[in-house]
Enzyme design. Structure first.
Site, mmCIF file in Angstrom:
data_model
loop_
_atom_site.group_PDB
_atom_site.id
_atom_site.type_symbol
_atom_site.label_atom_id
_atom_site.label_comp_id
_atom_site.label_asym_id
_atom_site.label_seq_id
_atom_site.Cartn_x
_atom_site.Cartn_y
_atom_site.Cartn_z
ATOM 1 N N HIS A 102 39.558 34.704 38.944
ATOM 2 C CA HIS A 102 38.373 34.594 39.795
ATOM 3 C C HIS A 102 37.107 34.280 38.993
ATOM 4 C CE1 HIS A 102 37.650 38.974 38.880
ATOM 5 N NE2 HIS A 102 36.399 38.597 39.009
ATOM 6 N N ASP A 133 45.598 37.237 39.094
ATOM 7 C CA ASP A 133 44.178 37.125 38.762
ATOM 8 C C ASP A 133 43.959 36.981 37.251
ATOM 9 O OD1 ASP A 133 41.516 36.819 39.119
ATOM 10 O OD2 ASP A 133 41.081 38.891 39.661
ATOM 11 N N SER A 216 34.107 41.234 34.441
ATOM 12 C CA SER A 216 35.439 40.711 34.722
ATOM 13 C C SER A 216 35.919 39.786 33.608
ATOM 14 C CB SER A 216 35.443 39.924 36.033
ATOM 15 O OG SER A 216 35.584 40.785 37.127
#
Length: 364
Positions: A102, A133, A216
């Site tokens: 993402h 992911d 992230s």
């Protein structure tokens, strides 16, 4: 207790994810951000030194923190995509960097800033694997002094272990927060809206270390200087207007990171996911009380596990190996903890009658 997750690169809106939790009275949403020489003492020895009563204990623990940061932070980079910022971890000496799917989104080219400073470096996408992911990008040119992170054995991670989260929260590169491992073995589902990949990820490491937008794709590190996970989700509380709920973050375990990254680097894609599949497409159906009551089979993969077991379109799945199946998310989460080749019992309804099928799971 229901929980939802948000994963968002810095400067991107938060992405909401759903996680069923077992206890508690409030709904919690989770959000995840995208905005080596002599190893130090282990967390166990550090804890022992602080509890011995020695006045040197706190100083020794502080020294451990500083040594880990000195060793690992140069391996954590900031990734600049056109829609936001995220983090990444240098995977090898050839310029491969692992991050979240993402974080890279649909883009193919990026600017990467290393912790040691200097001008941003150009990088290109190798491949992305939204189902877990994860993604790998590669620097066009590897700068001198860059070193790969050391990935640890995430199967040995224990609750209470001290960890550090490193990344670029809110665009603040080379930031570090600390906490402990709060739980292991969590299964998390994210939506396909708002930039989420729709992944259901098993065996995630839960941590109290602060995870903010921009973290992230960064590193969750133990006091031996080993990366034990890739921070992906952090928590917010919808009852407080979506504000931060400190102390609830999640990281993809290092074992899964290595499995995916090694295949992408070798073959340009994931060739062996290790993820179990039924071989159906389906949708959540509602019962007479208008509550989720199962998963209606929309189609069955020809020659797939479900087809071989006799399942047909129109069947309604209501259980998997003794676990109730009420929604497509609950089915996906149940499968996430299983392995290809595993035999399971699928409970389903057909023409008003309840039946059971023995299914040998396939691979996603």
């Amino acid at each position: 207790m229901d929980g939802s997750f948000h994963r968002a690169p810095a400067r991107r809106p938060a992405r909401h994810l759903l996680l069923p939790l077992v206890a508690g009275t409030c709904a919690v949403s989770l959000l995840s951000g995208c905005s080596d020489p002599a190893p130090p003492k282990s967390s166990a020895s550090a804890s022992a030194s602080t509890s011995s009563g020695s006045s040197d204990g706190p100083r020794e623990l502080e020294d451990d923190y500083q040594q880990v940061i000195k060793n690992v932070l140069p391996s954590v980079v900031q990734i600049d995509a056109s829609e936001g910022l995220g983090s990444g971890v240098v995977y090898d000496d050839k310029g491969h960097v692992v991050t979240n799917a993402h974080v890279v989104g649909e883009e193919k080219e990026f600017k990467v800033t290393v912790a040691t400073g200097g001008d941003p470096l150009a990088a290109k996408l190798v491949a992305t694997y939204p189902e877990q992911d994860l993604a790998v990008i590669k620097l066009n040119k590897v700068p001198g002094g860059m070193k790969a992170a050391r990935f640890g054995d995430s199967t040995k991670v224990e609750v209470g272990q001290i960890v550090l989260a490193m990344g670029s929260p809110l665009g603040l590169s080379s930031s570090v927060t600390q906490g402990i491992v709060s739980a292991v073995g969590r299964t998390v589902s994210e939506p396909r809206t708002g930039g989420g990949t729709g992944a259901t990820i098993a065996n995630m490491v839960q941590t109290s270390a602060a995870i903010n937008p921009g973290n992230s794709g960064g590193a969750l590190v133990d006091l031996d200087g080993s990366v034990i996970g890739i921070p992906t989700l952090a928590a917010s509380d919808p009852q407080m207007g979506g504000g931060a709920a400190p102390g609830i973050g999640f990281a993809i375990p290092a074992a899964m990171v290595r499995t995916v990254a090694d295949q992408i680097i070798k073959d340009g894609k994931v060739t062996d996911s290790g993820r179990a599949a039924l071989g159906i497409s389906g949708r959540t159906v509602l019962g007479d009380d208008f509550r989720p009551a199962g998963v209606a089979v929309a189609s069955v993969e020809k020659g797939g596990p479900a087809a071989k077991a006799g399942l047909e379109p129109g069947d309604v799945l209501i259980g998997l190996d003794g676990k109730p199946v009420e929604t497509i998310n609950s089915l996906t989460e149940a499968l996430a903890s299983m392995k290809p080749g595993q035999q399971v019992k699928v409970e389903y309804q057909r023409d008003g009658a309840e039946k059971v099928a023995e299914v040998t799971l396939g691979e996603m």
